[in-house]
Scaffold this active site. Structure first.
Site, mmCIF file in Angstrom:
data_model
loop_
_atom_site.group_PDB
_atom_site.id
_atom_site.type_symbol
_atom_site.label_atom_id
_atom_site.label_comp_id
_atom_site.label_asym_id
_atom_site.label_seq_id
_atom_site.Cartn_x
_atom_site.Cartn_y
_atom_site.Cartn_z
ATOM 1 N N GLU A 134 0.830 -1.206 0.000
ATOM 2 C CA GLU A 134 0.000 0.000 0.000
ATOM 3 C C GLU A 134 0.865 1.257 0.000
ATOM 4 O O GLU A 134 0.574 2.216 -0.709
ATOM 5 C CB GLU A 134 -0.921 0.031 1.223
ATOM 6 C CG GLU A 134 -1.974 -1.044 1.232
ATOM 7 C CD GLU A 134 -2.840 -0.966 2.466
ATOM 8 O OE1 GLU A 134 -4.026 -0.611 2.320
ATOM 9 O OE2 GLU A 134 -2.342 -1.233 3.578
ATOM 10 N N GLU A 164 -7.551 7.197 9.193
ATOM 11 C CA GLU A 164 -8.125 8.011 10.260
ATOM 12 C C GLU A 164 -7.295 9.276 10.483
ATOM 13 O O GLU A 164 -7.827 10.363 10.718
ATOM 14 C CB GLU A 164 -8.217 7.212 11.568
ATOM 15 C CG GLU A 164 -9.243 6.100 11.555
ATOM 16 C CD GLU A 164 -8.731 4.762 11.034
ATOM 17 O OE1 GLU A 164 -7.780 4.725 10.193
ATOM 18 O OE2 GLU A 164 -9.297 3.730 11.450
ATOM 19 N N LYS A 181 -11.972 3.995 1.033
ATOM 20 C CA LYS A 181 -10.846 3.157 0.623
ATOM 21 C C LYS A 181 -11.426 1.882 -0.007
ATOM 22 O O LYS A 181 -11.519 0.836 0.637
ATOM 23 C CB LYS A 181 -9.967 2.831 1.840
ATOM 24 C CG LYS A 181 -8.674 2.117 1.505
ATOM 25 C CD LYS A 181 -7.813 1.943 2.755
ATOM 26 C CE LYS A 181 -6.522 1.235 2.418
ATOM 27 N NZ LYS A 181 -5.647 1.104 3.605
ATOM 28 N N TYR A 199 -15.337 26.582 -1.775
ATOM 29 C CA TYR A 199 -15.149 25.134 -1.875
ATOM 30 C C TYR A 199 -14.020 24.744 -2.811
ATOM 31 O O TYR A 199 -13.468 23.651 -2.687
ATOM 32 C CB TYR A 199 -16.445 24.393 -2.194
ATOM 33 C CG TYR A 199 -17.239 24.898 -3.371
ATOM 34 C CD1 TYR A 199 -16.883 24.577 -4.666
ATOM 35 C CD2 TYR A 199 -18.359 25.683 -3.155
ATOM 36 C CE1 TYR A 199 -17.633 25.032 -5.733
ATOM 37 C CE2 TYR A 199 -19.117 26.141 -4.220
ATOM 38 C CZ TYR A 199 -18.753 25.806 -5.511
ATOM 39 O OH TYR A 199 -19.497 26.256 -6.563
#
Length: 123
Positions: A22, A74, A100, A54
């Site tokens: 990863e 997280e 994910k 934005y």
């Protein structure tokens, strides 16, 4: 009253994760961001300075999301949420969801997502 700005499906590639492949090769992720604020004044005056830009928020979120590889997604969502709360004083609250979809879990699944929500404490 709290109005909402929503950004959905901001796609990016990054190297977050616990496993070596990863962090070496990375994978696709996406972000959803919901901002709560009162933008009645911005609408009345047609004034961007009275709301959250934005486009700028997107740049900030993607800079963090594509940045330093983290073991935990997280960590990424918390950094995005807390940075936005610091940078945009008009925000009442923000919720950041990181998807994910290729998480290395031994099951067939549609999505894995983590969510961080931050808000200002009102007295």
């Amino acid at each position: 009253m709290a109005d909402r700005i929503e950004l959905k499906g901001l796609q990016f590639h990054a190297n977050h994760g616990v496993l070596a492949h990863e962090t070496q090769y990375g994978q696709a992720f996406s972000l959803d961001i919901t901002c709560w604020l009162d933008f009645a004044g911005a609408a009345r005056e047609d004034d961007l300075t009275q709301t959250v830009n934005y486009a700028e928020l997107t740049e900030t979120a993607l800079r963090i999301a594509r940045g330093t590889p983290r073991q935990l997604v997280e960590t990424v969502v918390v950094e995005i949420a807390e940075t936005a709360m610091r940078e945009y004083g008009l925000l009442h609250a923000i919720e950041v969801t990181l998807h994910k979809p290729h998480a290395p879990i031994p099951a067939v699944f549609d999505d894995v997502a983590v969510v961080a929500r931050r808000s200002r404490k009102r007295m």
